[in-house]
Design an enzyme around this catalytic site. Structure first.
Site, mmCIF file in Angstrom:
data_model
loop_
_atom_site.group_PDB
_atom_site.id
_atom_site.type_symbol
_atom_site.label_atom_id
_atom_site.label_comp_id
_atom_site.label_asym_id
_atom_site.label_seq_id
_atom_site.Cartn_x
_atom_site.Cartn_y
_atom_site.Cartn_z
ATOM 1 C CG HIS A 69 41.957 8.371 70.795
ATOM 2 N ND1 HIS A 69 40.963 7.287 70.615
ATOM 3 C CD2 HIS A 69 43.061 8.077 69.761
ATOM 4 C CE1 HIS A 69 41.688 6.434 69.595
ATOM 5 N NE2 HIS A 69 42.771 7.191 69.092
ATOM 6 C CG HIS A 115 40.052 12.183 70.746
ATOM 7 N ND1 HIS A 115 38.773 12.516 70.718
ATOM 8 C CD2 HIS A 115 40.426 11.481 69.761
ATOM 9 C CE1 HIS A 115 37.985 11.368 69.939
ATOM 10 N NE2 HIS A 115 38.963 10.916 69.410
ATOM 11 C CD GLU A 167 44.182 0.005 59.639
ATOM 12 O OE1 GLU A 167 43.401 -0.077 60.500
ATOM 13 O OE2 GLU A 167 44.883 0.898 59.352
ATOM 14 C CG ASP A 197 39.955 -0.232 64.510
ATOM 15 O OD1 ASP A 197 39.699 0.886 64.482
ATOM 16 O OD2 ASP A 197 41.249 -0.346 64.967
ATOM 17 N NE ARG A 256 34.133 3.523 73.838
ATOM 18 C CZ ARG A 256 33.929 4.383 73.009
ATOM 19 N NH1 ARG A 256 34.726 4.781 72.136
ATOM 20 N NH2 ARG A 256 32.669 5.008 72.953
ATOM 21 C CD GLU A 285 38.856 0.788 69.327
ATOM 22 O OE1 GLU A 285 39.240 -0.138 70.398
ATOM 23 O OE2 GLU A 285 38.728 1.714 69.434
HETATM 24 C C1 UD1 Z 1 36.556 6.538 67.976
HETATM 25 C C2 UD1 Z 1 36.605 5.154 67.540
HETATM 26 C C3 UD1 Z 1 38.153 4.615 67.575
HETATM 27 C C4 UD1 Z 1 39.121 5.337 67.090
HETATM 28 C C5 UD1 Z 1 38.951 6.737 67.361
HETATM 29 C C6 UD1 Z 1 39.531 7.732 66.536
HETATM 30 C C7 UD1 Z 1 34.956 3.326 67.951
HETATM 31 C C8 UD1 Z 1 34.072 2.581 69.065
HETATM 32 N N1 UD1 Z 1 35.875 4.296 68.572
HETATM 33 O O1 UD1 Z 1 36.739 6.792 69.130
HETATM 34 O O2 UD1 Z 1 38.296 3.257 67.449
HETATM 35 O O3 UD1 Z 1 40.561 5.037 67.395
HETATM 36 O O4 UD1 Z 1 37.460 7.112 67.136
HETATM 37 O O5 UD1 Z 1 39.859 9.199 66.780
HETATM 38 O O6 UD1 Z 1 34.721 3.611 66.707
HETATM 39 N N2 UD1 Z 1 33.665 14.127 69.780
HETATM 40 C C9 UD1 Z 1 33.491 15.253 69.188
HETATM 41 N N3 UD1 Z 1 33.680 15.767 68.035
HETATM 42 C C10 UD1 Z 1 34.318 14.761 67.017
HETATM 43 C C11 UD1 Z 1 34.652 13.631 67.521
HETATM 44 C C12 UD1 Z 1 34.433 13.013 68.878
HETATM 45 O O7 UD1 Z 1 33.108 16.024 70.066
HETATM 46 O O8 UD1 Z 1 34.615 15.476 65.883
HETATM 47 C C13 UD1 Z 1 33.442 13.649 71.116
HETATM 48 C C14 UD1 Z 1 31.821 13.415 71.202
HETATM 49 O O9 UD1 Z 1 31.486 13.719 72.645
HETATM 50 C C15 UD1 Z 1 31.904 11.735 70.923
HETATM 51 C C16 UD1 Z 1 32.907 11.462 71.743
HETATM 52 O O10 UD1 Z 1 34.069 12.332 71.246
HETATM 53 O O11 UD1 Z 1 30.519 11.381 71.629
HETATM 54 C C17 UD1 Z 1 33.242 10.020 71.265
HETATM 55 O O12 UD1 Z 1 33.341 9.881 69.995
HETATM 56 P P1 UD1 Z 1 33.370 8.014 69.368
HETATM 57 O O13 UD1 Z 1 33.490 8.243 68.059
HETATM 58 O O14 UD1 Z 1 32.256 7.447 70.372
HETATM 59 O O15 UD1 Z 1 34.709 7.607 70.193
HETATM 60 P P2 UD1 Z 1 36.335 7.854 70.091
HETATM 61 O O16 UD1 Z 1 36.830 7.845 71.365
HETATM 62 O O17 UD1 Z 1 36.380 9.215 69.062
HETATM 63 N N1 UDP Z 2 45.740 13.251 63.291
HETATM 64 C C1 UDP Z 2 45.112 14.656 62.978
HETATM 65 N N2 UDP Z 2 45.153 15.647 63.977
HETATM 66 C C2 UDP Z 2 45.306 15.421 65.208
HETATM 67 C C3 UDP Z 2 45.865 14.095 65.608
HETATM 68 C C4 UDP Z 2 45.978 13.237 64.825
HETATM 69 O O1 UDP Z 2 44.734 14.888 61.822
HETATM 70 O O2 UDP Z 2 45.333 16.332 66.097
HETATM 71 C C5 UDP Z 2 45.509 12.226 62.487
HETATM 72 C C6 UDP Z 2 46.851 11.364 62.361
HETATM 73 O O3 UDP Z 2 47.555 12.113 61.446
HETATM 74 C C7 UDP Z 2 46.486 10.128 62.036
HETATM 75 C C8 UDP Z 2 45.078 10.008 62.611
HETATM 76 O O4 UDP Z 2 44.628 11.269 62.808
HETATM 77 O O5 UDP Z 2 46.410 9.981 60.644
HETATM 78 C C9 UDP Z 2 44.900 9.092 63.874
HETATM 79 O O6 UDP Z 2 43.514 9.201 64.359
HETATM 80 P P1 UDP Z 2 43.199 8.832 65.907
HETATM 81 O O7 UDP Z 2 44.551 8.842 66.555
HETATM 82 O O8 UDP Z 2 42.244 9.570 66.304
HETATM 83 O O9 UDP Z 2 42.758 7.257 65.825
HETATM 84 P P2 UDP Z 2 43.326 5.957 65.663
HETATM 85 O O10 UDP Z 2 44.268 5.904 64.490
HETATM 86 O O11 UDP Z 2 44.067 5.554 66.828
HETATM 87 O O12 UDP Z 2 42.271 4.937 65.136
#
Ligand code: UD1
Ligand code: UDP
Length: 385
Positions: A212, A245, A121, A99, A214, A135
């Protein structure tokens, strides 16, 4: 018949973890399929952590992540980047998972190129467009475009049928998140962080926390953090471990509230191996994560879901998870009851995991073989037991 080219689009930590078993299964079937792994790199470090664990190398990497990125800026980069690859590579099918922006925009880019889409999924719904944001809408858009819907549970299939999706295109496979666990959990895991080894060696009971989402940024997340602080004060003998996160917006909320409590350990995201091994040794999980909600029940660890609605009602229905919302008092009181009442704890810990049996990727690839006419076999649907 010639091989079919399958483009697997990944971008974030969770979609990559859940796609990894499918990528590996497709590679086992190389007489039928050529696999292109396309990373948008919507996440950078958190994506690389997963690719390393599963030893997957991407064929293309769009490297789109920027700090504090917006939904619109990501969308623009993903669609143009994927479009170029799809035009050049002409895959026979695009697979997307879950999603995220990568999922939704990946399916749209495939549609614009008239490439069939398989959605892993599929069918998770809350029917509330603000929750989870964005999502719920990402899933619905992807669902409209999708040709093959791989639903993890019967609940998800029913949601798709309600939207008049052709039943012949929906398959209940279970969730590949459970397949992924088979690659990773070992009895004698040593953690890369010595702090974690020390906590495990002492035998301290662990409460594992992640947040984490939004829609929880700001006030809701503040309420949950306050509850965790109160719990840590009430139960000084418990270890609260919170891998943060990478999103700076999450850290801005969590750090000021929780950073100075001695029995709360705030750490960077753990690599997937460390995380699931830590989960398997935890006593209780408190999370707003989708994937973690699905993994906890596999290990018999009760999960308190820090959200007001969930598109994963199965764990709540089966009794392995409780939806506790974001209200500070409600979270605190529910957790206290669970920690102090052994009977209530045992009921949750012994419930059935409704999400998978470790064979979801195999089912998915067998269905793909049927779809392309390589085979014509009956693929039994996943039934929780
Ligand atoms: C995204 C997904 C969310 C998912 C989550 C899993 C969207 C809109 N959101 O949210 O559905 O549940 O990932 O974790 O697709 N960042 C880093 N390094 C990383 C990852 C993120 O620095 O490896 C920081 C960056 O500043 C980035 C911010 O996190 O801009 C947000 O990342 P983004 O993918 O936009 O949103 P998530 O909240 O991670
Ligand atoms: N996870 C990980 N390291 C962490 C926290 C979570 O590898 O420090 C894994 C966890 O086992 C799961 C996935 O990340 O499989 C979940 O991701 P996240 O919570 O970022 O996203 P969501 O599932 O809510 O979209």
């Amino acid at each position: 018949m010639s091989k079919k080219k399958i483009a697997v689009v990944i971008g974030t930590r969770p979609d990559t973890i859940k796609m990894a078993p499918i990528i590996l299964e497709l590679k086992k079937n190389e007489q039928y399929f050529e696999v292109l792994t396309i990373a948008t790199a919507q996440h950078r470090q958190m994506l690389d952590q997963v690719l390393e664990v599963f030893k997957i190398k991407s064929s293309f990497d769009l490297d789109i992540m920027s700090p504090r990125q917006t939904l619109a800026s990501m969308t623009a980069k993903i669609i143009t980047g994927l479009d170029e690859i799809f035009v050049a590579e002409k895959p026979d099918m695009v697979l997307v998972q879950g999603d995220t922006s990568t999922t939704c925009i990946g399916s749209l880019a495939a549609f614009y190129n008239r490439i069939p889409v398989g959605h892993i999924e599929a069918g998770l719904r809350t029917n509330d467009k603000a929750n989870p944001f964005p999502e719920e809408i990402n899933r619905r858009i992807t669902g409209c475009i999708t040709d093959l819907h791989f639903a993890p549970t019967e609940t998800a299939k029913k949601a798709l049928l309600k939207e008049n999706i052709d039943p012949n295109t929906i398959f209940i496979t279970g969730n590949t998140v459970i397949d992924a666990l088979d690659y990773t959990v070992t009895g004698n895991h040593r953690f890369s962080d010595p702090v974690l080894n020390a906590i495990i060696e002492k035998g301290t009971k662990i409460i594992l926390v992640t947040m984490h989402r939004r829609e929880n940024w700001g006030e809701p997340m503040t309420g949950a953090c306050n509850a965790i602080k109160q719990l840590a004060l009430k139960f000084p003998h418990l270890a609260f471990i919170f891998p943060l996160h990478m999103n700076p917006i999450v850290r801005d909320v969590v750090l000021p509230i929780l950073k100075d409590q001695p029995n709360i350990t705030l750490i960077d995201p753990l690599d997937y191996l460390d995380f699931v091994n830590l989960m398997s040794k935890s006593y209780l999980i408190m999370t707003d994560s989708g994937g973690v909600q699905e993994e906890g029940p596999h290990f018999g660890i009760p999960v308190l879901v820090l959200r007001t609605v969930t598109e994963r009602p199965d764990a709540v229905d089966y009794g392995t998870a409780k939806l506790v919302g974001l209200d500070e008092n409600r979270i605190f009181e529910t957790a206290v009851r669970l920690i102090e009442n052994e009977e209530e704890y045992k009921i949750m810990a012994n419930a059935i995991n409704p999400y998978g049996d470790g064979l979801s990727a195999q089912r998915t690839v067998r269905i793909l073989k049927n779809y392309f006419g390589f085979t014509d076999e009956v693929v039994e649907e996943f039934i929780p037991q």
